[in-house]
Design a protein around this motif. Structure first.
Motif, PDB file in Angstrom:
ATOM      1  N   THR A 237       0.833  -1.206   0.000  1.00 36.01           N
ATOM      2  CA  THR A 237       0.000   0.000   0.000  1.00 36.01           C
ATOM      3  C   THR A 237       0.868   1.256   0.000  1.00 36.01           C
ATOM      4  O   THR A 237       0.577   2.239  -0.695  1.00 36.01           O
ATOM      5  N   ALA A 238       1.939   1.233   0.810  1.00 34.05           N
ATOM      6  CA  ALA A 238       2.843   2.390   0.847  1.00 34.05           C
ATOM      7  C   ALA A 238       3.538   2.593  -0.494  1.00 34.05           C
ATOM      8  O   ALA A 238       3.693   3.733  -0.960  1.00 34.05           O
ATOM      9  N   VAL A 239       3.942   1.490  -1.125  1.00 35.14           N
ATOM     10  CA  VAL A 239       4.566   1.599  -2.450  1.00 35.14           C
ATOM     11  C   VAL A 239       3.572   2.165  -3.458  1.00 35.14           C
ATOM     12  O   VAL A 239       3.927   2.977  -4.320  1.00 35.14           O
ATOM     13  N   ASP A 240       2.307   1.741  -3.334  1.00 38.04           N
ATOM     14  CA  ASP A 240       1.280   2.266  -4.232  1.00 38.04           C
ATOM     15  C   ASP A 240       1.103   3.778  -4.030  1.00 38.04           C
ATOM     16  O   ASP A 240       1.003   4.539  -5.002  1.00 38.04           O
ATOM     17  N   ALA A 241       1.074   4.213  -2.750  1.00 38.65           N
ATOM     18  CA  ALA A 241       0.948   5.649  -2.479  1.00 38.65           C
ATOM     19  C   ALA A 241       2.157   6.414  -3.026  1.00 38.65           C
ATOM     20  O   ALA A 241       2.015   7.505  -3.598  1.00 38.65           O
TER      21      ALA A 241
ATOM     22  N   LYS B 278       2.288   9.426  -5.848  1.00 37.08           N
ATOM     23  CA  LYS B 278       2.932  10.724  -5.676  1.00 37.08           C
ATOM     24  C   LYS B 278       3.977  10.965  -6.764  1.00 37.08           C
ATOM     25  O   LYS B 278       4.092  12.077  -7.289  1.00 37.08           O
ATOM     26  N   LEU B 279       4.736   9.928  -7.105  1.00 38.02           N
ATOM     27  CA  LEU B 279       5.720  10.073  -8.176  1.00 38.02           C
ATOM     28  C   LEU B 279       5.041  10.366  -9.504  1.00 38.02           C
ATOM     29  O   LEU B 279       5.532  11.170 -10.302  1.00 38.02           O
ATOM     30  N   ASN B 280       3.905   9.729  -9.734  1.00 37.27           N
ATOM     31  CA  ASN B 280       3.171   9.978 -10.970  1.00 37.27           C
ATOM     32  C   ASN B 280       2.654  11.412 -11.014  1.00 37.27           C
ATOM     33  O   ASN B 280       2.648  12.058 -12.067  1.00 37.27           O
ATOM     34  N   ALA B 281       2.218  11.926  -9.823  1.00 29.92           N
ATOM     35  CA  ALA B 281       1.741  13.303  -9.777  1.00 29.92           C
ATOM     36  C   ALA B 281       2.878  14.291 -10.042  1.00 29.92           C
ATOM     37  O   ALA B 281       2.648  15.381 -10.574  1.00 29.92           O
ATOM     38  N   GLN B 282       4.113  13.933  -9.657  1.00 29.63           N
ATOM     39  CA  GLN B 282       5.273  14.802  -9.854  1.00 29.63           C
ATOM     40  C   GLN B 282       6.087  14.393 -11.078  1.00 29.63           C
ATOM     41  O   GLN B 282       7.287  14.684 -11.158  1.00 29.63           O
ATOM     42  N   LYS B 283       5.430  13.741 -12.019  1.00 28.36           N
ATOM     43  CA  LYS B 283       6.141  13.201 -13.179  1.00 28.36           C
ATOM     44  C   LYS B 283       6.822  14.308 -13.982  1.00 28.36           C
ATOM     45  O   LYS B 283       7.969  14.163 -14.425  1.00 28.36           O
ATOM     46  N   ALA B 284       6.136  15.425 -14.193  1.00 28.88           N
ATOM     47  CA  ALA B 284       6.728  16.520 -14.966  1.00 28.88           C
ATOM     48  C   ALA B 284       7.957  17.086 -14.254  1.00 28.88           C
ATOM     49  O   ALA B 284       8.996  17.353 -14.880  1.00 28.88           O
ATOM     50  N   THR B 285       7.862  17.266 -12.928  1.00 29.71           N
ATOM     51  CA  THR B 285       9.006  17.789 -12.162  1.00 29.71           C
ATOM     52  C   THR B 285      10.195  16.829 -12.226  1.00 29.71           C
ATOM     53  O   THR B 285      11.347  17.256 -12.390  1.00 29.71           O
ATOM     54  N   LEU B 286       9.915  15.524 -12.072  1.00 26.96           N
ATOM     55  CA  LEU B 286      10.991  14.532 -12.148  1.00 26.96           C
ATOM     56  C   LEU B 286      11.632  14.522 -13.529  1.00 26.96           C
ATOM     57  O   LEU B 286      12.858  14.396 -13.661  1.00 26.96           O
ATOM     58  N   ALA B 287      10.801  14.657 -14.561  1.00 25.79           N
ATOM     59  CA  ALA B 287      11.352  14.673 -15.919  1.00 25.79           C
ATOM     60  C   ALA B 287      12.259  15.887 -16.121  1.00 25.79           C
ATOM     61  O   ALA B 287      13.341  15.788 -16.719  1.00 25.79           O
ATOM     62  N   THR B 288      11.818  17.047 -15.598  1.00 26.26           N
ATOM     63  CA  THR B 288      12.651  18.255 -15.703  1.00 26.26           C
ATOM     64  C   THR B 288      13.972  18.074 -14.953  1.00 26.26           C
ATOM     65  O   THR B 288      15.045  18.463 -15.441  1.00 26.26           O
TER      66      THR B 288
END
Length: 408
Positions: free
Chosen positions: A205-209, A213-223
């Motif tokens: 469940t924690a990995v899913d959460a 969050k990583l998916n929500a910050q996908k643009a920031t991570l890509a930058t």
């Protein structure tokens, strides 16, 4: 020739009659569902596969024919069947429907039954209700059984069973302890997983959460990832400067270590010397800031300003001077202790314009204010005087504010 003509005419007449009427094959009296007399109601049942079920098929409850299939149609990817039942058939609202077969090669029919197991019957099945797909099933077809059997016999595993058995015997022979150990370890592993399944579920469940969050910050991570090569290139260009900085820090650390080691004893001694001072400051507590407040207005506290009304204030002060201690401080002599009854006393009224003159031995001359009473005595050939101010509109509360602890 006449007989043939009559037969043809009869067939044509029959066809004309049939085409002129609203005729359907389903209107013919065919074997199948029960003929319902009296009040009835209709329900709809959903199936994932109706096999070869057709209208007019039977509807049974406890293997007794009670109704008939009215209509079969497809809606999306779900087959729907409309059933007609007599009012006398009482079924719960959560009944189950199954497509069954009368015999191995017999006709199909719909079987209705109350729920079984832990689920309890509830409500009543009424006209227009729907039995959803979750409460319907269909039995395995004979064709499916024969097809699986033919696959097994013709192309399948029957011919390979002997080879599989022989190979298993070869693999297991002589390896019984190792296989037993593997099975034991596997049992322990599965048991440990079962005991910690709650922690595993929590971790998943924690990995899913985290993934959300990583998916929500996908643009920031890509930058950040896109800018990472430039940052690494900049660090590579500044590598020599960074190395020099680290070397200088190393030298600074060595120097600081030597300085601290050399001054260790002095530093400890200074700290030990500061300990009593800091202790006394801590003991002074809130008295120290209060004394600092009085420093700027000595000898009057801050509250004395509130006692001044306009441009004057009333003041009455009584001075109680220990003459022996005063003379010892002024003359620097050690005077003998003399009782109060051994000294002569007397009252002398001095005018304002003629204050007493003391010998030139360092004693100050004090003017006596108006209305004061002066008392003098002679001690070792020297006059010692005390002055007392007369009361004039004396205000005790004002005196307490001006000279706390002294005014009486």
């Amino acid at each position: 020739m006449r007989r043939r003509t009559a037969v043809v005419a009869g067939v044509v007449a029959m066809a004309t009659v049939l085409t002129g009427c609203d005729f359907s094959v389903y209107s013919l009296p065919l074997p199948g569902g029960a003929k319902i007399k009296g009040p009835s109601y209709s329900i709809t049942v959903e199936f994932s596969d109706v096999l070869d079920l057709v209208p007019k098929s039977s509807v049974k409850v406890d293997d007794v024919t009670v109704g008939t299939v009215q209509k079969v149609w497809l809606e999306g990817y779900v087959a729907k069947v409309k059933l007609k039942l007599p009012k006398s058939v009482d079924l719960p609202d959560n009944s189950r429907a199954t497509i069954r077969q009368t015999s191995l090669l017999g006709e199909k029919f719909v079987s209705l039954a109350p729920p079984t197991g832990d689920e309890k019957p509830r409500g009543k099945l009424e006209n227009g209700e729907l039995i959803p797909l979750s409460r319907t099933t269909s039995n395995v077809e004979v064709e499916e059984v024969l097809s699986a059997l033919s696959l097994l016999l013709n192309g399948g595993g029957v011919a390979q069973l002997q080879i599989i058995t022989q190979e298993l015997n070869k693999a297991l022979t002589g390896n019984e302890p190792a296989i037993r150990s593997v099975l034991t370890q596997l049992n322990t592993f599965v048991g440990t997983l079962d005991k910690n399944k709650q922690q595993i579920v929590t971790a998943i469940t924690a990995v899913d959460a985290l993934a959300k969050k990583l998916n929500a910050q996908k643009a920031t991570l890509a930058t950040a990832i896109d800018s990472l090569p430039k940052s690494i290139a900049t660090l590579d260009k500044q590598r020599a400067a960074l190395v020099k900085t680290l070397q200088a820090l190393a030298k600074l650390g060595n120097t600081a270590t030597r300085v601290i080691t050399a001054s260790q004893q002095d530093l400890v001694a200074n700290l030990q010397s500061l300990y009593p001072l800091l202790t006394k400051l801590a003991e002074a507590g809130e008295n120290l800031p209060k004394s600092l407040e009085l420093l700027l207005t000595y000898p009057f506290p801050d509250a004395a300003a509130k006692a001044v009304k306009g441009d004057f204030t009333n003041l009455d002060i009584t001075l109680d001077v220990n003459t022996k201690k005063a003379l010892e401080g002024i003359l620097g002599l050690k005077l003998p202790n003399v009782g109060p009854n051994a000294l002569p006393t007397g009252n002398v009224s001095l005018p304002l314009h003629n204050p007493p003159k003391f010998p030139t031995n360092g004693l100050p001359s004090l003017p006596v204010p108006t209305g004061a009473t002066t008392t003098c005595i002679t001690l070792l050939g020297l006059p010692v005087c005390t002055a007392k101010l007369n009361r004039s509109a004396f205000d005790p509360e004002l005196a307490k504010v001006l000279m706390p602890g002294v005014a009486k």
